[in-house]
Every structure is written in structure tokens, then in C-alpha cells.
Design a protein around this motif. Sequence first.
Motif, PDB file in Angstrom:
ATOM      1  N   ALA A  49       0.847  -1.192   0.000  1.00 22.32           N
ATOM      2  CA  ALA A  49       0.000   0.000   0.000  1.00 22.32           C
ATOM      3  C   ALA A  49       0.878   1.236   0.000  1.00 22.32           C
ATOM      4  O   ALA A  49       2.017   1.199   0.468  1.00 22.32           O
ATOM      5  CB  ALA A  49      -0.928   0.018   1.217  1.00 22.32           C
ATOM      6  N   THR A  50       0.321   2.340  -0.543  1.00 25.09           N
ATOM      7  CA  THR A  50       1.037   3.617  -0.601  1.00 25.09           C
ATOM      8  C   THR A  50       0.068   4.747  -0.330  1.00 25.09           C
ATOM      9  O   THR A  50      -1.097   4.682  -0.760  1.00 25.09           O
ATOM     10  CB  THR A  50       1.681   3.819  -1.980  1.00 25.09           C
ATOM     11  OG1 THR A  50       2.670   2.810  -2.196  1.00 25.09           O
ATOM     12  CG2 THR A  50       2.343   5.192  -2.084  1.00 25.09           C
ATOM     13  N   VAL A  51       0.554   5.768   0.346  1.00 22.95           N
ATOM     14  CA  VAL A  51      -0.210   7.011   0.490  1.00 22.95           C
ATOM     15  C   VAL A  51       0.627   8.129  -0.104  1.00 22.95           C
ATOM     16  O   VAL A  51       1.807   8.281   0.212  1.00 22.95           O
ATOM     17  CB  VAL A  51      -0.584   7.304   1.964  1.00 22.95           C
ATOM     18  CG1 VAL A  51       0.621   7.313   2.864  1.00 22.95           C
ATOM     19  CG2 VAL A  51      -1.372   8.605   2.060  1.00 22.95           C
ATOM     20  N   ILE A  52       0.009   8.903  -1.015  1.00 20.21           N
ATOM     21  CA  ILE A  52       0.689   9.991  -1.702  1.00 20.21           C
ATOM     22  C   ILE A  52       0.083  11.305  -1.265  1.00 20.21           C
ATOM     23  O   ILE A  52      -1.138  11.453  -1.232  1.00 20.21           O
ATOM     24  CB  ILE A  52       0.584   9.842  -3.226  1.00 20.21           C
ATOM     25  CG1 ILE A  52       1.279   8.552  -3.680  1.00 20.21           C
ATOM     26  CG2 ILE A  52       1.199  11.043  -3.928  1.00 20.21           C
ATOM     27  CD1 ILE A  52       1.155   8.278  -5.172  1.00 20.21           C
ATOM     28  N   GLY A  53       0.933  12.249  -0.951  1.00 21.05           N
ATOM     29  CA  GLY A  53       0.443  13.557  -0.539  1.00 21.05           C
ATOM     30  C   GLY A  53      -0.332  13.529   0.764  1.00 21.05           C
ATOM     31  O   GLY A  53      -1.084  14.452   1.063  1.00 21.05           O
ATOM     32  N   GLY A  54      -0.150  12.476   1.515  1.00 18.59           N
ATOM     33  CA  GLY A  54      -0.811  12.375   2.811  1.00 18.59           C
ATOM     34  C   GLY A  54      -2.273  12.005   2.758  1.00 18.59           C
ATOM     35  O   GLY A  54      -2.922  11.860   3.797  1.00 18.59           O
ATOM     36  N   ARG A  55      -2.820  11.827   1.522  1.00 19.92           N
ATOM     37  CA  ARG A  55      -4.260  11.538   1.481  1.00 19.92           C
ATOM     38  C   ARG A  55      -4.687  10.569   0.389  1.00 19.92           C
ATOM     39  O   ARG A  55      -5.692   9.889   0.540  1.00 19.92           O
ATOM     40  CB  ARG A  55      -5.049  12.833   1.325  1.00 19.92           C
ATOM     41  CG  ARG A  55      -4.705  13.627   0.080  1.00 19.92           C
ATOM     42  CD  ARG A  55      -5.567  14.883   0.000  1.00 19.92           C
ATOM     43  NE  ARG A  55      -5.291  15.665  -1.194  1.00 19.92           N
ATOM     44  CZ  ARG A  55      -5.927  16.777  -1.517  1.00 19.92           C
ATOM     45  NH1 ARG A  55      -6.873  17.241  -0.735  1.00 19.92           N
ATOM     46  NH2 ARG A  55      -5.618  17.430  -2.612  1.00 19.92           N
ATOM     47  N   ASN A  56      -3.991  10.487  -0.699  1.00 19.29           N
ATOM     48  CA  ASN A  56      -4.386   9.567  -1.776  1.00 19.29           C
ATOM     49  C   ASN A  56      -3.781   8.193  -1.495  1.00 19.29           C
ATOM     50  O   ASN A  56      -2.565   8.032  -1.472  1.00 19.29           O
ATOM     51  CB  ASN A  56      -3.911  10.084  -3.118  1.00 19.29           C
ATOM     52  CG  ASN A  56      -4.565  11.413  -3.476  1.00 19.29           C
ATOM     53  OD1 ASN A  56      -5.750  11.595  -3.232  1.00 19.29           O
ATOM     54  ND2 ASN A  56      -3.799  12.328  -4.029  1.00 19.29           N
ATOM     55  N   THR A  57      -4.661   7.217  -1.312  1.00 19.28           N
ATOM     56  CA  THR A  57      -4.207   5.889  -0.918  1.00 19.28           C
ATOM     57  C   THR A  57      -4.404   4.881  -2.039  1.00 19.28           C
ATOM     58  O   THR A  57      -5.374   4.959  -2.808  1.00 19.28           O
ATOM     59  CB  THR A  57      -4.953   5.410   0.334  1.00 19.28           C
ATOM     60  OG1 THR A  57      -6.356   5.415   0.077  1.00 19.28           O
ATOM     61  CG2 THR A  57      -4.661   6.321   1.515  1.00 19.28           C
ATOM     62  N   TYR A  58      -3.497   3.935  -2.103  1.00 19.16           N
ATOM     63  CA  TYR A  58      -3.511   2.896  -3.127  1.00 19.16           C
ATOM     64  C   TYR A  58      -3.147   1.578  -2.467  1.00 19.16           C
ATOM     65  O   TYR A  58      -2.290   1.531  -1.576  1.00 19.16           O
ATOM     66  CB  TYR A  58      -2.512   3.229  -4.243  1.00 19.16           C
ATOM     67  CG  TYR A  58      -2.741   4.587  -4.851  1.00 19.16           C
ATOM     68  CD1 TYR A  58      -2.134   5.723  -4.318  1.00 19.16           C
ATOM     69  CD2 TYR A  58      -3.596   4.741  -5.942  1.00 19.16           C
ATOM     70  CE1 TYR A  58      -2.366   6.976  -4.858  1.00 19.16           C
ATOM     71  CE2 TYR A  58      -3.816   5.999  -6.491  1.00 19.16           C
ATOM     72  CZ  TYR A  58      -3.207   7.103  -5.944  1.00 19.16           C
ATOM     73  OH  TYR A  58      -3.439   8.349  -6.479  1.00 19.16           O
ATOM     74  N   TYR A  59      -3.805   0.511  -2.930  1.00 23.30           N
ATOM     75  CA  TYR A  59      -3.618  -0.790  -2.312  1.00 23.30           C
ATOM     76  C   TYR A  59      -3.378  -1.873  -3.348  1.00 23.30           C
ATOM     77  O   TYR A  59      -3.977  -1.867  -4.427  1.00 23.30           O
ATOM     78  CB  TYR A  59      -4.850  -1.180  -1.499  1.00 23.30           C
ATOM     79  CG  TYR A  59      -5.140  -0.267  -0.342  1.00 23.30           C
ATOM     80  CD1 TYR A  59      -5.996   0.820  -0.476  1.00 23.30           C
ATOM     81  CD2 TYR A  59      -4.542  -0.479   0.902  1.00 23.30           C
ATOM     82  CE1 TYR A  59      -6.248   1.668   0.588  1.00 23.30           C
ATOM     83  CE2 TYR A  59      -4.797   0.358   1.969  1.00 23.30           C
ATOM     84  CZ  TYR A  59      -5.645   1.432   1.804  1.00 23.30           C
ATOM     85  OH  TYR A  59      -5.903   2.270   2.861  1.00 23.30           O
ATOM     86  N   ALA A  60      -2.555  -2.831  -2.981  1.00 26.71           N
ATOM     87  CA  ALA A  60      -2.435  -4.046  -3.774  1.00 26.71           C
ATOM     88  C   ALA A  60      -3.717  -4.862  -3.598  1.00 26.71           C
ATOM     89  O   ALA A  60      -4.428  -4.713  -2.596  1.00 26.71           O
ATOM     90  CB  ALA A  60      -1.236  -4.857  -3.310  1.00 26.71           C
ATOM     91  N   GLU A  61      -3.985  -5.693  -4.549  1.00 26.21           N
ATOM     92  CA  GLU A  61      -5.207  -6.498  -4.491  1.00 26.21           C
ATOM     93  C   GLU A  61      -5.247  -7.339  -3.216  1.00 26.21           C
ATOM     94  O   GLU A  61      -6.304  -7.529  -2.616  1.00 26.21           O
ATOM     95  CB  GLU A  61      -5.287  -7.408  -5.723  1.00 26.21           C
ATOM     96  CG  GLU A  61      -6.585  -8.173  -5.844  1.00 26.21           C
ATOM     97  CD  GLU A  61      -6.667  -8.962  -7.139  1.00 26.21           C
ATOM     98  OE1 GLU A  61      -5.866  -8.722  -8.047  1.00 26.21           O
ATOM     99  OE2 GLU A  61      -7.543  -9.844  -7.233  1.00 26.21           O
TER     100      GLU A  61
END
Length: 117
Positions: A49-61
Motif C-alpha cells: 500500500a502507498t499514500v501519496i500527498g498524505g491523502r491519496n491511498t492505493y492498495y495491492a489487491e
Amino acid sequence: QVHLVESGGGLVQPGGSLRLSCSASGFVRSIYSMGWYRQAPGKEREWVATVIGGRNTYYAESAEGRFTISSNSAKKEVYLQMNSLKPDDTTVYYCDLKRSKGDEDSWGQGTQVTVSS
């Protein structure tokens, strides 16, 4: 130089929860992204998982719906709330930080998560 320290790993039963934390120090004037990866012995490092800019989150399946990433930019910390843990989640989890979009990744030393009954 960036120094990252992870904590919160441990032994938990299947279906249980853990919360990982990662604290950044050193030459960190700004943070573009912070994230979590994991790596089992003999396998490639896997993005979680990653959070960009402190708010946009992304997750692996594999993490979607079970894990939640969050961060505190003022404290230079990132967290990973892991719920409904499975034995397949057993491995070492690493924190990652980028100070800018084109920056190289900085890594922590890792924290062991073991899911077992």
C-alpha cells in the motif's frame, strides 16, 4: 540521509489484527509518498500500500478491503492497520518513503509479522 524505523509487528492468530507504524527522521524536508512493502525469504519484495500527498491511498489487491494505510505528515509517520490477517500475510514488512516523485526509495529495516494459530 533518511532513517526509517518500523514497529508493531508480532504474532497474531488468523483473523486477528495488527497495526504497523513507521517513523521517519534525518534529511526529510518534505514527503511525496510513504508506503508499505513485504518480502518473504527467497521472494521478490511485494508492494502492499502507498499514500501519496498524505491523502491519496492505493492498495495491492491482496490488501484491498483488509488493510488501511494512513499517515501523519507532521510526525513523519505512516501506519498500516491490518485486519482479517491470514497465514499468507506472514512475512517481513518494510516501510518506504520518497521525498519527491523522482526520489529514490528509502527503506526501513523491516518488522516481522507472523499469522499463526
